[in-house]
Design a protein around this motif. Structure first.
Motif, PDB file in Angstrom:
ATOM      1  N   ILE A  65       0.996  -1.176  -0.076  1.00 29.27           N
ATOM      2  CA  ILE A  65       0.083  -0.138   0.048  1.00 29.27           C
ATOM      3  C   ILE A  65       0.822   1.276  -0.215  1.00 29.27           C
ATOM      4  O   ILE A  65       0.581   2.194  -0.761  1.00 29.27           O
ATOM      5  CB  ILE A  65      -0.928   0.015   1.230  1.00 29.27           C
ATOM      6  CG1 ILE A  65      -1.707  -1.175   1.113  1.00 29.27           C
ATOM      7  CG2 ILE A  65      -1.852   1.247   1.254  1.00 29.27           C
ATOM      8  CD1 ILE A  65      -2.922  -1.250   0.279  1.00 29.27           C
ATOM      9  N   MET A  66       1.888   1.096   0.850  1.00 27.14           N
ATOM     10  CA  MET A  66       2.684   2.433   0.908  1.00 27.14           C
ATOM     11  C   MET A  66       3.510   2.655  -0.371  1.00 27.14           C
ATOM     12  O   MET A  66       3.491   3.793  -0.918  1.00 27.14           O
ATOM     13  CB  MET A  66       3.676   2.123   1.766  1.00 27.14           C
ATOM     14  CG  MET A  66       3.376   2.225   3.508  1.00 27.14           C
ATOM     15  SD  MET A  66       4.417   2.120   4.690  1.00 27.14           S
ATOM     16  CE  MET A  66       5.450   3.407   4.584  1.00 27.14           C
ATOM     17  N   TYR A  67       3.738   1.560  -0.970  1.00 24.67           N
ATOM     18  CA  TYR A  67       4.597   1.865  -2.362  1.00 24.67           C
ATOM     19  C   TYR A  67       3.591   2.185  -3.495  1.00 24.67           C
ATOM     20  O   TYR A  67       4.052   2.999  -4.121  1.00 24.67           O
ATOM     21  CB  TYR A  67       5.303   0.216  -2.678  1.00 24.67           C
ATOM     22  CG  TYR A  67       5.953   0.389  -4.248  1.00 24.67           C
ATOM     23  CD1 TYR A  67       7.232   0.789  -3.941  1.00 24.67           C
ATOM     24  CD2 TYR A  67       5.322  -0.240  -5.306  1.00 24.67           C
ATOM     25  CE1 TYR A  67       8.135   0.768  -5.334  1.00 24.67           C
ATOM     26  CE2 TYR A  67       6.071   0.009  -6.608  1.00 24.67           C
ATOM     27  CZ  TYR A  67       7.325   0.425  -6.494  1.00 24.67           C
ATOM     28  OH  TYR A  67       8.093   0.179  -7.458  1.00 24.67           O
ATOM     29  N   ALA A  68       2.388   1.585  -3.491  1.00 24.87           N
ATOM     30  CA  ALA A  68       1.545   2.208  -4.472  1.00 24.87           C
ATOM     31  C   ALA A  68       1.323   3.862  -4.191  1.00 24.87           C
ATOM     32  O   ALA A  68       0.840   4.493  -4.948  1.00 24.87           O
ATOM     33  CB  ALA A  68      -0.031   1.373  -4.204  1.00 24.87           C
ATOM     34  N   ARG A  69       0.925   4.116  -2.826  1.00 27.44           N
ATOM     35  CA  ARG A  69       0.525   5.581  -2.557  1.00 27.44           C
ATOM     36  C   ARG A  69       1.929   6.394  -3.154  1.00 27.44           C
ATOM     37  O   ARG A  69       1.767   7.516  -3.901  1.00 27.44           O
ATOM     38  CB  ARG A  69       0.628   5.611  -1.106  1.00 27.44           C
ATOM     39  CG  ARG A  69      -0.731   5.192  -0.504  1.00 27.44           C
ATOM     40  CD  ARG A  69      -0.748   4.988   0.949  1.00 27.44           C
ATOM     41  NE  ARG A  69      -2.167   4.850   1.589  1.00 27.44           N
ATOM     42  CZ  ARG A  69      -2.314   4.718   2.767  1.00 27.44           C
ATOM     43  NH1 ARG A  69      -1.306   5.117   3.693  1.00 27.44           N
ATOM     44  NH2 ARG A  69      -3.530   4.424   3.409  1.00 27.44           N
ATOM     45  N   LEU A  85       7.254   9.297   1.583  1.00 29.01           N
ATOM     46  CA  LEU A  85       6.787   7.917   1.515  1.00 29.01           C
ATOM     47  C   LEU A  85       7.659   6.914   1.168  1.00 29.01           C
ATOM     48  O   LEU A  85       7.801   5.666   1.979  1.00 29.01           O
ATOM     49  CB  LEU A  85       5.408   7.815   0.796  1.00 29.01           C
ATOM     50  CG  LEU A  85       3.917   8.161   1.506  1.00 29.01           C
ATOM     51  CD1 LEU A  85       2.961   7.907   0.338  1.00 29.01           C
ATOM     52  CD2 LEU A  85       3.887   6.961   2.421  1.00 29.01           C
ATOM     53  N   TYR A  86       8.473   7.012   0.143  1.00 29.01           N
ATOM     54  CA  TYR A  86       9.566   6.289  -0.005  1.00 29.01           C
ATOM     55  C   TYR A  86      10.642   6.060   0.954  1.00 29.01           C
ATOM     56  O   TYR A  86      11.029   4.954   1.299  1.00 29.01           O
ATOM     57  CB  TYR A  86      10.117   6.528  -1.467  1.00 29.01           C
ATOM     58  CG  TYR A  86       9.811   6.417  -2.678  1.00 29.01           C
ATOM     59  CD1 TYR A  86       9.015   5.233  -3.050  1.00 29.01           C
ATOM     60  CD2 TYR A  86       9.256   7.382  -3.572  1.00 29.01           C
ATOM     61  CE1 TYR A  86       8.167   4.960  -4.338  1.00 29.01           C
ATOM     62  CE2 TYR A  86       8.769   7.415  -4.865  1.00 29.01           C
ATOM     63  CZ  TYR A  86       8.198   6.037  -5.129  1.00 29.01           C
ATOM     64  OH  TYR A  86       7.482   5.853  -6.209  1.00 29.01           O
ATOM     65  N   ALA A  87      10.890   7.137   1.666  1.00 24.60           N
ATOM     66  CA  ALA A  87      11.924   6.889   2.558  1.00 24.60           C
ATOM     67  C   ALA A  87      11.420   6.266   3.843  1.00 24.60           C
ATOM     68  O   ALA A  87      11.970   5.460   4.382  1.00 24.60           O
ATOM     69  CB  ALA A  87      12.394   8.436   3.125  1.00 24.60           C
ATOM     70  N   GLU A  88      10.041   6.531   4.110  1.00 22.87           N
ATOM     71  CA  GLU A  88       9.552   5.490   5.185  1.00 22.87           C
ATOM     72  C   GLU A  88       9.440   4.238   5.033  1.00 22.87           C
ATOM     73  O   GLU A  88       9.661   3.309   5.926  1.00 22.87           O
ATOM     74  CB  GLU A  88       8.016   6.134   5.450  1.00 22.87           C
ATOM     75  CG  GLU A  88       7.265   5.474   6.644  1.00 22.87           C
ATOM     76  CD  GLU A  88       6.091   6.138   6.949  1.00 22.87           C
ATOM     77  OE1 GLU A  88       5.150   5.344   7.676  1.00 22.87           O
ATOM     78  OE2 GLU A  88       5.591   7.001   6.250  1.00 22.87           O
ATOM     79  N   LEU A  89       9.142   3.931   3.621  1.00 20.14           N
ATOM     80  CA  LEU A  89       9.260   2.556   3.504  1.00 20.14           C
ATOM     81  C   LEU A  89      10.426   1.911   3.456  1.00 20.14           C
ATOM     82  O   LEU A  89      10.632   0.790   3.774  1.00 20.14           O
ATOM     83  CB  LEU A  89       8.504   2.342   1.936  1.00 20.14           C
ATOM     84  CG  LEU A  89       8.357   0.958   1.169  1.00 20.14           C
ATOM     85  CD1 LEU A  89       7.741   0.075   2.285  1.00 20.14           C
ATOM     86  CD2 LEU A  89       7.764   0.840   0.047  1.00 20.14           C
ATOM     87  N   LEU A  90      11.389   2.595   2.868  1.00 23.79           N
ATOM     88  CA  LEU A  90      12.847   2.326   2.909  1.00 23.79           C
ATOM     89  C   LEU A  90      13.419   1.769   4.347  1.00 23.79           C
ATOM     90  O   LEU A  90      13.970   0.863   4.566  1.00 23.79           O
ATOM     91  CB  LEU A  90      13.886   3.086   2.243  1.00 23.79           C
ATOM     92  CG  LEU A  90      15.175   2.866   2.107  1.00 23.79           C
ATOM     93  CD1 LEU A  90      15.300   1.233   1.373  1.00 23.79           C
ATOM     94  CD2 LEU A  90      16.111   4.090   1.622  1.00 23.79           C
ATOM     95  N   ASP A  91      12.796   2.916   5.303  1.00 16.78           N
ATOM     96  CA  ASP A  91      13.186   2.444   6.564  1.00 16.78           C
ATOM     97  C   ASP A  91      12.695   1.198   7.055  1.00 16.78           C
ATOM     98  O   ASP A  91      13.297   0.448   7.981  1.00 16.78           O
ATOM     99  CB  ASP A  91      12.926   3.788   7.507  1.00 16.78           C
ATOM    100  CG  ASP A  91      13.692   4.992   7.649  1.00 16.78           C
ATOM    101  OD1 ASP A  91      14.830   4.889   6.928  1.00 16.78           O
ATOM    102  OD2 ASP A  91      13.321   5.983   7.622  1.00 16.78           O
ATOM    103  N   ASN A 124      13.238   4.289  -6.921  1.00 11.61           N
ATOM    104  CA  ASN A 124      12.358   5.229  -7.020  1.00 11.61           C
ATOM    105  C   ASN A 124      12.585   6.433  -6.260  1.00 11.61           C
ATOM    106  O   ASN A 124      12.477   7.558  -6.687  1.00 11.61           O
ATOM    107  CB  ASN A 124      11.092   4.700  -6.545  1.00 11.61           C
ATOM    108  CG  ASN A 124      10.691   3.714  -7.604  1.00 11.61           C
ATOM    109  OD1 ASN A 124      11.261   3.389  -8.557  1.00 11.61           O
ATOM    110  ND2 ASN A 124       9.564   3.117  -7.546  1.00 11.61           N
ATOM    111  N   LEU A 125      13.397   6.098  -5.191  1.00  7.25           N
ATOM    112  CA  LEU A 125      13.644   7.306  -4.092  1.00  7.25           C
ATOM    113  C   LEU A 125      14.730   8.340  -4.622  1.00  7.25           C
ATOM    114  O   LEU A 125      14.868   9.423  -4.687  1.00  7.25           O
ATOM    115  CB  LEU A 125      14.367   6.721  -2.876  1.00  7.25           C
ATOM    116  CG  LEU A 125      14.584   7.782  -1.627  1.00  7.25           C
ATOM    117  CD1 LEU A 125      13.546   8.905  -1.435  1.00  7.25           C
ATOM    118  CD2 LEU A 125      15.389   6.942  -0.275  1.00  7.25           C
ATOM    119  N   GLY A 126      15.710   7.487  -5.461  1.00  6.63           N
ATOM    120  CA  GLY A 126      16.766   8.209  -6.047  1.00  6.63           C
ATOM    121  C   GLY A 126      16.167   9.193  -7.392  1.00  6.63           C
ATOM    122  O   GLY A 126      16.554  10.153  -7.563  1.00  6.63           O
ATOM    123  N   VAL A 127      15.230   8.429  -7.913  1.00  3.07           N
ATOM    124  CA  VAL A 127      14.884   9.225  -8.951  1.00  3.07           C
ATOM    125  C   VAL A 127      14.151  10.310  -8.712  1.00  3.07           C
ATOM    126  O   VAL A 127      13.933  11.515  -9.121  1.00  3.07           O
ATOM    127  CB  VAL A 127      13.953   8.317  -9.923  1.00  3.07           C
ATOM    128  CG1 VAL A 127      13.081   9.105 -10.950  1.00  3.07           C
ATOM    129  CG2 VAL A 127      14.737   7.379 -10.717  1.00  3.07           C
TER     130      VAL A 127
END
Length: 211
Positions: A65-69, A85-91, A124-127
């Motif tokens: 869900i987080m990735y989709a958001r 969101l990407y940073a939170e998911l990466l953590d 995706n975070l890098g981009v």
């Protein structure tokens, strides 16, 4: 229609009818969001993805869900929100990785899923960071987020190269290491202009591991 026929527009019509009749669940809203995302209706997709959790708490903190958001936000140009969101998911993924002593990606599907998700999210975070810096500076050559972007992309390509290889041949299992292509084009841009790419595909199911 959704899983077997992949007739997504017909599936969406059925899902919408079910919701109109009072059958609205987080899983149905995820699938509706997935179809809207495929149809590039990113605003509507984001609305549906963010509605998940308001009905129940089953999928509210789910990685998919987080990735989709995050992907929906990125695709509608909300780069700062997508970065968060990407940073939170990466953590979260990094914490999951820290609890595994030895990764066995060829023997344990959950381990492979974790690495594949780390590859996607780092890229995706890098981009996204590259996009934020580009927007702030108005120029790719003066991008203040460039070092952060390259660090995330480098981590993605290292994970892909180290873990996602064919077990027997040792070759990379993925046909395209997207982060590697992004790094190459950022550092050595072609004459036709460059558009950094995220992994755009989403899992079809909110609890799907490998996709």
């Amino acid at each position: 229609h959704y899983y077997h026929g992949r007739d997504y527009n017909r599936a969406l019509s059925r899902f919408n009818s079910a919701v109109a009749d009072g059958y609205e669940t987080d899983e149905v809203n995820y699938k509706r969001g997935y179809i809207q995302y495929r149809n590039e209706n990113f605003d509507r997709a984001a609305d549906l993805f963010f509605s998940i959790g308001s009905i129940s708490e089953i999928f509210g903190l789910n990685n998919n869900i987080m990735y989709a958001r995050a992907n929906a936000l990125y695709n509608r140009g909300n780069y700062v929100a997508a970065e968060a969101l990407y940073a939170e998911l990466l953590d979260r993924l990094t914490q999951q990785r820290s609890r595994i002593r030895t990764l066995l990606v060829d023997e344990d599907d959950s381990h492979r899923a974790l690495v594949e998700n780390l590859v996607r999210v780092h890229n995706n975070l890098g981009v996204t960071r590259y996009r934020i810096g580009e927007t702030a500076s108005g120029s790719s050559n003066e991008n203040p987020r460039l070092s952060q972007a390259l660090a995330s992309l480098q981590m993605s390509t290292e994970l892909s190269g180290n873990y996602l290889r064919d077990y027997e041949t040792g070759r990379r299992a993925l046909a395209t290491d997207l982060a590697f292509l992004n790094i190459r084009e950022i550092l050595y841009p072609g004459t036709g202009g460059f558009e950094p790419q995220i992994y755009v595909e989403l899992p079809r199911d909110p609890e799907q591991s490998l996709w």
